[in-house]
Design a protein around this motif. Structure first.
Motif, PDB file in Angstrom:
ATOM      1  N   THR A 194       0.801  -1.224   0.000  1.00  0.00           N
ATOM      2  CA  THR A 194       0.000   0.000   0.000  1.00  0.00           C
ATOM      3  C   THR A 194       0.834   1.274   0.000  1.00  0.00           C
ATOM      4  OG1 THR A 194      -0.173  -0.080   2.423  1.00  0.00           O
ATOM      5  CG2 THR A 194      -1.922  -1.152   1.146  1.00  0.00           C
ATOM      6  N   LYS A 195       2.124   1.173   0.341  1.00  0.00           N
ATOM      7  CA  LYS A 195       2.970   2.364   0.424  1.00  0.00           C
ATOM      8  C   LYS A 195       4.088   2.301  -0.604  1.00  0.00           C
ATOM      9  CE  LYS A 195       4.650   3.254   4.405  1.00  0.00           C
ATOM     10  NZ  LYS A 195       5.175   3.207   5.793  1.00  0.00           N
ATOM     11  N   ALA A 196       4.229   3.353  -1.396  1.00  0.00           N
ATOM     12  CA  ALA A 196       5.343   3.478  -2.348  1.00  0.00           C
ATOM     13  C   ALA A 196       6.501   4.141  -1.610  1.00  0.00           C
ATOM     14  CB  ALA A 196       4.923   4.294  -3.557  1.00  0.00           C
ATOM     15  N   SER A 197       7.349   3.322  -0.992  1.00  0.00           N
ATOM     16  CA  SER A 197       8.408   3.806  -0.111  1.00  0.00           C
ATOM     17  C   SER A 197       9.687   4.095  -0.875  1.00  0.00           C
ATOM     18  CB  SER A 197       8.702   2.767   0.976  1.00  0.00           C
ATOM     19  OG  SER A 197       7.598   2.582   1.823  1.00  0.00           O
ATOM     20  N   LEU A 198      10.423   5.078  -0.380  1.00  0.00           N
ATOM     21  CA  LEU A 198      11.736   5.379  -0.942  1.00  0.00           C
ATOM     22  C   LEU A 198      12.717   4.318  -0.476  1.00  0.00           C
ATOM     23  CD1 LEU A 198      13.649   7.329  -2.464  1.00  0.00           C
ATOM     24  CD2 LEU A 198      13.946   8.557  -0.285  1.00  0.00           C
ATOM     25  N   ILE A 199      13.369   3.633  -1.411  1.00  0.00           N
ATOM     26  CA  ILE A 199      14.368   2.624  -1.050  1.00  0.00           C
ATOM     27  C   ILE A 199      15.744   3.036  -1.584  1.00  0.00           C
ATOM     28  CG2 ILE A 199      12.622   0.786  -1.018  1.00  0.00           C
ATOM     29  CD1 ILE A 199      13.952  -0.309  -3.618  1.00  0.00           C
ATOM     30  N   HIS A 200      16.770   2.624  -0.861  1.00  0.00           N
ATOM     31  CA  HIS A 200      18.162   2.879  -1.247  1.00  0.00           C
ATOM     32  C   HIS A 200      18.572   1.966  -2.391  1.00  0.00           C
ATOM     33  CE1 HIS A 200      22.566   2.234  -0.870  1.00  0.00           C
ATOM     34  NE2 HIS A 200      22.632   3.464  -0.407  1.00  0.00           N
ATOM     35  N   GLY A 201      18.148   0.711  -2.301  1.00  0.00           N
ATOM     36  CA  GLY A 201      18.423  -0.248  -3.364  1.00  0.00           C
ATOM     37  C   GLY A 201      19.672  -1.080  -3.175  1.00  0.00           C
ATOM     38  N   ASP A 202      20.571  -0.661  -2.286  1.00  0.00           N
ATOM     39  CA  ASP A 202      21.809  -1.419  -2.064  1.00  0.00           C
ATOM     40  C   ASP A 202      22.286  -1.186  -0.627  1.00  0.00           C
ATOM     41  OD1 ASP A 202      23.697  -3.231  -2.967  1.00  0.00           O
ATOM     42  OD2 ASP A 202      24.999  -1.720  -3.877  1.00  0.00           O
ATOM     43  N   TYR A 203      21.343  -1.247   0.311  1.00  0.00           N
ATOM     44  CA  TYR A 203      21.612  -0.864   1.699  1.00  0.00           C
ATOM     45  C   TYR A 203      22.204  -2.044   2.465  1.00  0.00           C
ATOM     46  CZ  TYR A 203      20.932   2.086   5.854  1.00  0.00           C
ATOM     47  OH  TYR A 203      21.110   2.874   6.969  1.00  0.00           O
ATOM     48  N   ASN A 204      23.516  -2.164   2.361  1.00  0.00           N
ATOM     49  CA  ASN A 204      24.239  -3.187   3.110  1.00  0.00           C
ATOM     50  C   ASN A 204      25.450  -2.533   3.761  1.00  0.00           C
ATOM     51  OD1 ASN A 204      26.515  -3.308   1.142  1.00  0.00           O
ATOM     52  ND2 ASN A 204      24.918  -4.122  -0.208  1.00  0.00           N
ATOM     53  N   THR A 205      26.134  -3.270   4.617  1.00  0.00           N
ATOM     54  CA  THR A 205      27.210  -2.659   5.401  1.00  0.00           C
ATOM     55  C   THR A 205      28.414  -2.275   4.554  1.00  0.00           C
ATOM     56  OG1 THR A 205      28.028  -4.872   6.012  1.00  0.00           O
ATOM     57  CG2 THR A 205      26.535  -3.766   7.552  1.00  0.00           C
ATOM     58  N   TRP A 206      28.533  -2.806   3.333  1.00  0.00           N
ATOM     59  CA  TRP A 206      29.606  -2.355   2.438  1.00  0.00           C
ATOM     60  C   TRP A 206      29.396  -0.888   2.047  1.00  0.00           C
ATOM     61  CZ3 TRP A 206      27.955  -7.371  -0.045  1.00  0.00           C
ATOM     62  CH2 TRP A 206      28.762  -8.430   0.375  1.00  0.00           C
ATOM     63  N   ASN A 207      28.152  -0.422   2.113  1.00  0.00           N
ATOM     64  CA  ASN A 207      27.832   0.940   1.716  1.00  0.00           C
ATOM     65  C   ASN A 207      27.521   1.842   2.910  1.00  0.00           C
ATOM     66  OD1 ASN A 207      28.220   0.449  -1.010  1.00  0.00           O
ATOM     67  ND2 ASN A 207      26.125  -0.278  -1.291  1.00  0.00           N
ATOM     68  N   LEU A 208      27.982   1.419   4.087  1.00  0.00           N
ATOM     69  CA  LEU A 208      27.859   2.226   5.298  1.00  0.00           C
ATOM     70  C   LEU A 208      29.252   2.465   5.863  1.00  0.00           C
ATOM     71  CD1 LEU A 208      24.805   0.271   6.564  1.00  0.00           C
ATOM     72  CD2 LEU A 208      24.816   2.762   6.484  1.00  0.00           C
ATOM     73  N   LEU A 209      29.457   3.627   6.429  1.00  0.00           N
ATOM     74  CA  LEU A 209      30.759   4.003   6.966  1.00  0.00           C
ATOM     75  C   LEU A 209      30.685   4.160   8.483  1.00  0.00           C
ATOM     76  CD1 LEU A 209      31.719   6.803   4.391  1.00  0.00           C
ATOM     77  CD2 LEU A 209      32.381   4.385   4.324  1.00  0.00           C
ATOM     78  N   LEU A 210      31.776   3.796   9.159  1.00  0.00           N
ATOM     79  CA  LEU A 210      31.918   4.020  10.590  1.00  0.00           C
ATOM     80  C   LEU A 210      33.047   5.012  10.831  1.00  0.00           C
ATOM     81  CD1 LEU A 210      31.771   0.358  11.983  1.00  0.00           C
ATOM     82  CD2 LEU A 210      29.866   1.949  11.658  1.00  0.00           C
ATOM     83  N   SER A 211      32.944   5.755  11.918  1.00  0.00           N
ATOM     84  CA  SER A 211      34.041   6.634  12.307  1.00  0.00           C
ATOM     85  C   SER A 211      35.275   5.793  12.632  1.00  0.00           C
ATOM     86  CB  SER A 211      33.644   7.470  13.521  1.00  0.00           C
ATOM     87  OG  SER A 211      33.319   6.628  14.622  1.00  0.00           O
ATOM     88  N   GLU A 212      36.440   6.410  12.570  1.00  0.00           N
ATOM     89  CA  GLU A 212      37.694   5.681  12.782  1.00  0.00           C
ATOM     90  C   GLU A 212      37.738   4.982  14.140  1.00  0.00           C
ATOM     91  OE1 GLU A 212      40.204   5.120  10.755  1.00  0.00           O
ATOM     92  OE2 GLU A 212      39.661   6.416   9.081  1.00  0.00           O
ATOM     93  N   ASP A 213      37.122   5.609  15.149  1.00  0.00           N
ATOM     94  CA  ASP A 213      37.130   5.002  16.486  1.00  0.00           C
ATOM     95  C   ASP A 213      35.963   4.026  16.692  1.00  0.00           C
ATOM     96  OD1 ASP A 213      34.953   6.679  16.701  1.00  0.00           O
ATOM     97  OD2 ASP A 213      35.734   7.831  18.390  1.00  0.00           O
TER      98      ASP A 213
END
Length: 307
Positions: A194-213
């Motif tokens: 029922t909802k046309a949601s905005l999706i990233h399409g490739d949302y995995n941890t390879w495409n997420l960044l963490l701070s150095e610490d």
């Protein structure tokens, strides 16, 4: 390709970079960090292996950025390929951080805290809906019905899988299963979305960044096929790489009620989308991985009485 990065920088900023460093890449492009003698000092240049993708990613990044809870790279400019530089190029802001999909030495509790932030961001996107309906960003005529929209997309993906099969790159059993599943797509997607949601399409941890610490999630990068769709189409990626260590799918399901046919849809989305990527990127399928994805779909089809 570094010579083309130099050319892109010189053309736009009228200076040569002090240094160029390869940051990696994937099926569709190669990414470099260029250090400049003056502002903006550090620029990420992504060179695309196929035309048209730079403009697509610019549109996707701009839309996702508007509702993201996490930092996303600002787009500086796009350059379309020509006789001088044969690659489309996207110039972006450099985000500090390390790849969240690498070897992260943290307690399970700390990993889940980071995972909760990742899921906060994903839910914010999924709560961004297009009242006009489903389809590509800025589509002139969005579709009101998700299954009508996705049936066409899945049919295109099936044709791509057939090309891989006919060329000897895909096992017959896998293609036959996909063919049978597509024939029963109405039985698989029996619940309306029922909802046309905005999706990233490739949302995995390879495409997420963490701070150095490793104390915070510092950014999100690399959308692909970002559009307005069934939010659950984004979810098979949550178990990729080390997503289970962050408890991504588990935490999402604790906060958002999944559809009763989620497990079945999830397997369908994964197999069909992954084969599309192999075809479009001209990469041979990873046989064991594809076999595992196909078996997961077969199990769900049997469970739901479809096979």
């Amino acid at each position: 390709m570094e010579a083309y990065v130099n050319a892109v920088i010189e053309e736009h900023y009228h200076t040569l970079p002090l240094s160029v460093k390869a940051l990696g890449g994937g099926f569709y492009g190669r990414v470099f960090l260029a250090v400049l003698p003056e502002a903006p000092f550090r620029v990420v240049i992504k060179l695309y292996l196929y035309p048209g993708l730079a403009l697509q990613e610019e549109t996707q990044l701009n839309l996702l950025h508007s509702t993201a809870l996490l930092p996303m790279p600002k787009v500086y400019f796009v350059r379309v390929n020509d006789s001088l530089i044969p690659y489309d190029a996207l110039a972006m802001e450099f985000l500090e951080g390390i790849n969240a999909g690498g070897e992260i030495r943290l307690s399970r509790e700390d990993m889940k805290k980071l995972g909760a932030v990742m899921i906060d961001n994903l839910i914010a996107w999924h709560n961004t809906c297009n009242p006009g309906g489903f389809g590509k960003i800025n589509a002139p005529s969005p579709e009101k019905d998700w299954l009508s929209c996705y049936r066409r997309k899945a049919g295109e993906d099936l044709k791509k899988a057939e090309i891989l099969y006919r060329s000897g790159k895909l096992e017959k059993d896998v293609f036959s299963l996909m063919d049978r599943a597509y024939e029963r797509i109405d039985d698989i997607f029996y619940l309306p979305v029922t909802k046309a949601s905005l999706i990233h399409g490739d949302y995995n941890t390879w495409n997420l960044l963490l701070s150095e610490d490793l104390s915070r999630v510092s950014g999100v990068i690399d959308p692909f096929n970002c559009c307005f769709a069934d939010a659950e189409m984004d979810l098979y990626q949550l178990d990729n790489a080390n997503g289970r260590d962050y408890g991504l799918l588990e935490q999402y399901s604790q906060r958002v009620r999944l559809s009763e046919n989620f497990a079945l849809k999830n397997c369908f989305y994964e197999l069909f989308t992954e084969l599309m990527h192999y075809h479009d990127a001209h990469v041979d399928p990873i046989v064991p991985r594809v076999a595992e994805e196909a078996e997961a779909l077969r199990i769900q089809l049997v469970r739901f009485g479809i096979l």
